[in-house]
Design an enzyme around this catalytic site. Sequence first.
Site, PDB file in Angstrom:
ATOM      1  N   GLU A  98       0.844  -1.199   0.000  1.00 14.30           N
ATOM      2  CA  GLU A  98       0.000   0.000   0.000  1.00 14.30           C
ATOM      3  C   GLU A  98       0.880   1.250   0.000  1.00 14.30           C
ATOM      4  O   GLU A  98       2.022   1.219   0.470  1.00 14.30           O
ATOM      5  CB  GLU A  98      -0.908  -0.065   1.241  1.00 14.30           C
ATOM      6  CG  GLU A  98      -1.817   1.109   1.483  1.00 14.30           C
ATOM      7  CD  GLU A  98      -2.879   1.341   0.417  1.00 14.30           C
ATOM      8  OE1 GLU A  98      -2.501   1.505  -0.761  1.00 14.30           O
ATOM      9  OE2 GLU A  98      -4.072   1.412   0.767  1.00 14.30           O
ATOM     10  N   ASP A  99       0.349   2.346  -0.544  1.00 10.38           N
ATOM     11  CA  ASP A  99       1.096   3.606  -0.546  1.00 10.38           C
ATOM     12  C   ASP A  99       1.094   4.264   0.829  1.00 10.38           C
ATOM     13  O   ASP A  99       2.125   4.673   1.345  1.00 10.38           O
ATOM     14  CB  ASP A  99       0.543   4.570  -1.615  1.00 10.38           C
ATOM     15  CG  ASP A  99      -0.980   4.761  -1.532  1.00 10.38           C
ATOM     16  OD1 ASP A  99      -1.639   4.123  -0.673  1.00 10.38           O
ATOM     17  OD2 ASP A  99      -1.513   5.544  -2.335  1.00 10.38           O
ATOM     18  N   ASP A 102      -4.125   5.430   6.357  1.00 11.26           N
ATOM     19  CA  ASP A 102      -4.717   6.603   6.984  1.00 11.26           C
ATOM     20  C   ASP A 102      -5.680   6.124   8.074  1.00 11.26           C
ATOM     21  O   ASP A 102      -5.243   5.805   9.173  1.00 11.26           O
ATOM     22  CB  ASP A 102      -5.415   7.388   5.849  1.00 11.26           C
ATOM     23  CG  ASP A 102      -5.883   8.761   6.243  1.00 11.26           C
ATOM     24  OD1 ASP A 102      -5.087   9.508   6.814  1.00 11.26           O
ATOM     25  OD2 ASP A 102      -7.049   9.093   5.966  1.00 11.26           O
ATOM     26  N   PHE A 151      -1.535  16.240   4.107  1.00  6.25           N
ATOM     27  CA  PHE A 151      -1.905  15.603   2.845  1.00  6.25           C
ATOM     28  C   PHE A 151      -0.702  15.582   1.918  1.00  6.25           C
ATOM     29  O   PHE A 151      -0.159  16.619   1.562  1.00  6.25           O
ATOM     30  CB  PHE A 151      -3.100  16.287   2.181  1.00  6.25           C
ATOM     31  CG  PHE A 151      -3.720  15.406   1.148  1.00  6.25           C
ATOM     32  CD1 PHE A 151      -4.613  14.403   1.509  1.00  6.25           C
ATOM     33  CD2 PHE A 151      -3.371  15.533  -0.194  1.00  6.25           C
ATOM     34  CE1 PHE A 151      -5.151  13.550   0.561  1.00  6.25           C
ATOM     35  CE2 PHE A 151      -3.913  14.682  -1.157  1.00  6.25           C
ATOM     36  CZ  PHE A 151      -4.805  13.693  -0.775  1.00  6.25           C
ATOM     37  N   ARG A 164       0.935  11.884  -9.275  1.00  5.17           N
ATOM     38  CA  ARG A 164       1.446  10.533  -9.029  1.00  5.17           C
ATOM     39  C   ARG A 164       2.855  10.345  -9.600  1.00  5.17           C
ATOM     40  O   ARG A 164       3.605   9.483  -9.167  1.00  5.17           O
ATOM     41  CB  ARG A 164       0.525   9.477  -9.679  1.00  5.17           C
ATOM     42  CG  ARG A 164      -0.867   9.395  -9.087  1.00  5.17           C
ATOM     43  CD  ARG A 164      -1.542   8.115  -9.581  1.00  5.17           C
ATOM     44  NE  ARG A 164      -2.995   8.116  -9.405  1.00  5.17           N
ATOM     45  CZ  ARG A 164      -3.619   7.737  -8.294  1.00  5.17           C
ATOM     46  NH1 ARG A 164      -2.938   7.354  -7.240  1.00  5.17           N
ATOM     47  NH2 ARG A 164      -4.930   7.740  -8.228  1.00  5.17           N
TER      48      ARG A 164
HETATM   49  P1  IMP Z   1      -7.631   4.481   4.602  1.00  5.48           P
HETATM   50  O1  IMP Z   1      -8.656   3.439   4.284  1.00  5.48           O
HETATM   51  O2  IMP Z   1      -8.258   5.685   5.259  1.00  5.48           O
HETATM   52  O3  IMP Z   1      -6.463   3.958   5.381  1.00  5.48           O
HETATM   53  O4  IMP Z   1      -7.212   5.031   3.199  1.00  5.48           O
HETATM   54  C1  IMP Z   1      -5.968   4.959   2.704  1.00  5.48           C
HETATM   55  C2  IMP Z   1      -6.041   5.520   1.304  1.00  5.48           C
HETATM   56  O5  IMP Z   1      -6.407   6.907   1.328  1.00  5.48           O
HETATM   57  C3  IMP Z   1      -4.671   5.482   0.670  1.00  5.48           C
HETATM   58  O6  IMP Z   1      -4.503   4.287  -0.047  1.00  5.48           O
HETATM   59  C4  IMP Z   1      -4.702   6.689  -0.221  1.00  5.48           C
HETATM   60  O7  IMP Z   1      -5.255   6.338  -1.475  1.00  5.48           O
HETATM   61  C5  IMP Z   1      -5.606   7.657   0.455  1.00  5.48           C
HETATM   62  N1  IMP Z   1      -4.845   8.660   1.228  1.00  5.48           N
HETATM   63  C6  IMP Z   1      -4.774   8.789   2.565  1.00  5.48           C
HETATM   64  N2  IMP Z   1      -3.984   9.804   2.924  1.00  5.48           N
HETATM   65  C7  IMP Z   1      -3.515  10.337   1.766  1.00  5.48           C
HETATM   66  C8  IMP Z   1      -2.617  11.424   1.480  1.00  5.48           C
HETATM   67  O8  IMP Z   1      -2.070  12.134   2.347  1.00  5.48           O
HETATM   68  N3  IMP Z   1      -2.383  11.665   0.167  1.00  5.48           N
HETATM   69  C9  IMP Z   1      -2.949  10.934  -0.842  1.00  5.48           C
HETATM   70  N4  IMP Z   1      -3.778   9.906  -0.603  1.00  5.48           N
HETATM   71  C10 IMP Z   1      -4.071   9.613   0.688  1.00  5.48           C
HETATM   72 MG    MG Z   2      -4.622   4.058  -2.096  1.00  7.12          MG
END
Ligand code: IMP
Ligand code: MG
Length: 178
Positions: A98-99, A102, A151, A164
């Site tokens: 995963e990138d 959050d 962010f 990206r």
């Molecule tokens: P989660 O389900 O809230 O953990 O979502 C994670 C996803 O939200 C990541 O895979 C990203 O696609 C997106 N995301 C969360 N924070 C950021 C950020 O700071 N920049 C860009 N994408 C983010």
């Molecule tokens: Mg993502």
Amino acid sequence: MINDVERVLVTEEQINEAVHRIAKEIEKDYEGKEVLFVGLLKGSIAFMADLIKAYENTCTIDFMAVSSYGAGTESSGRVNIVKDLSVPIDGKDIVIVEDIIDSGNTLSFIKAYFAAKNANSVKICTLLNKPSRRVVDINVDYIGYDIEDEFVIGYGLDYNEHYRNLPYVGVLKRSIYS
Ligand code: IMP
Ligand code: MG
């Protein structure tokens, strides 16, 4: 595009360091086993590509795409599969790539989904982690860097599908999204 970046948060050198550190850790943990790396599209593409090139044991790869519905930058916890796996995963040892993590909603959904499909084991690997934003408690096995609640974009990460292609991770100027 560069003008939209407030500051560089993780440099190309720091990304490279994390990629190799994590690849070595995974090699050690999966000695004698074959890992299936599952990258989550689209954010993981850069990290996935670099990680598998640094990984020196036998492995296979696949991708999934999911979307979480919610307003703006918040994920709601309702996760939808946009593109499913293309290989059977029963009995497989999976490392999800995963990138950024959050809220944790996406990963907790996917971990449960893989467990239900009888994967032998499922671990989570992320380049970036925002621990202060966690809503669902999940165990993250491999982390590049913990970051503050800002962010970020670049190295696969987007804002409205842009940025990206930046080779580093930067903090997006607030004026771009507020
Ligand atoms: P989660 O389900 O809230 O953990 O979502 C994670 C996803 O939200 C990541 O895979 C990203 O696609 C997106 N995301 C969360 N924070 C950021 C950020 O700071 N920049 C860009 N994408 C983010
Ligand atoms: Mg993502």
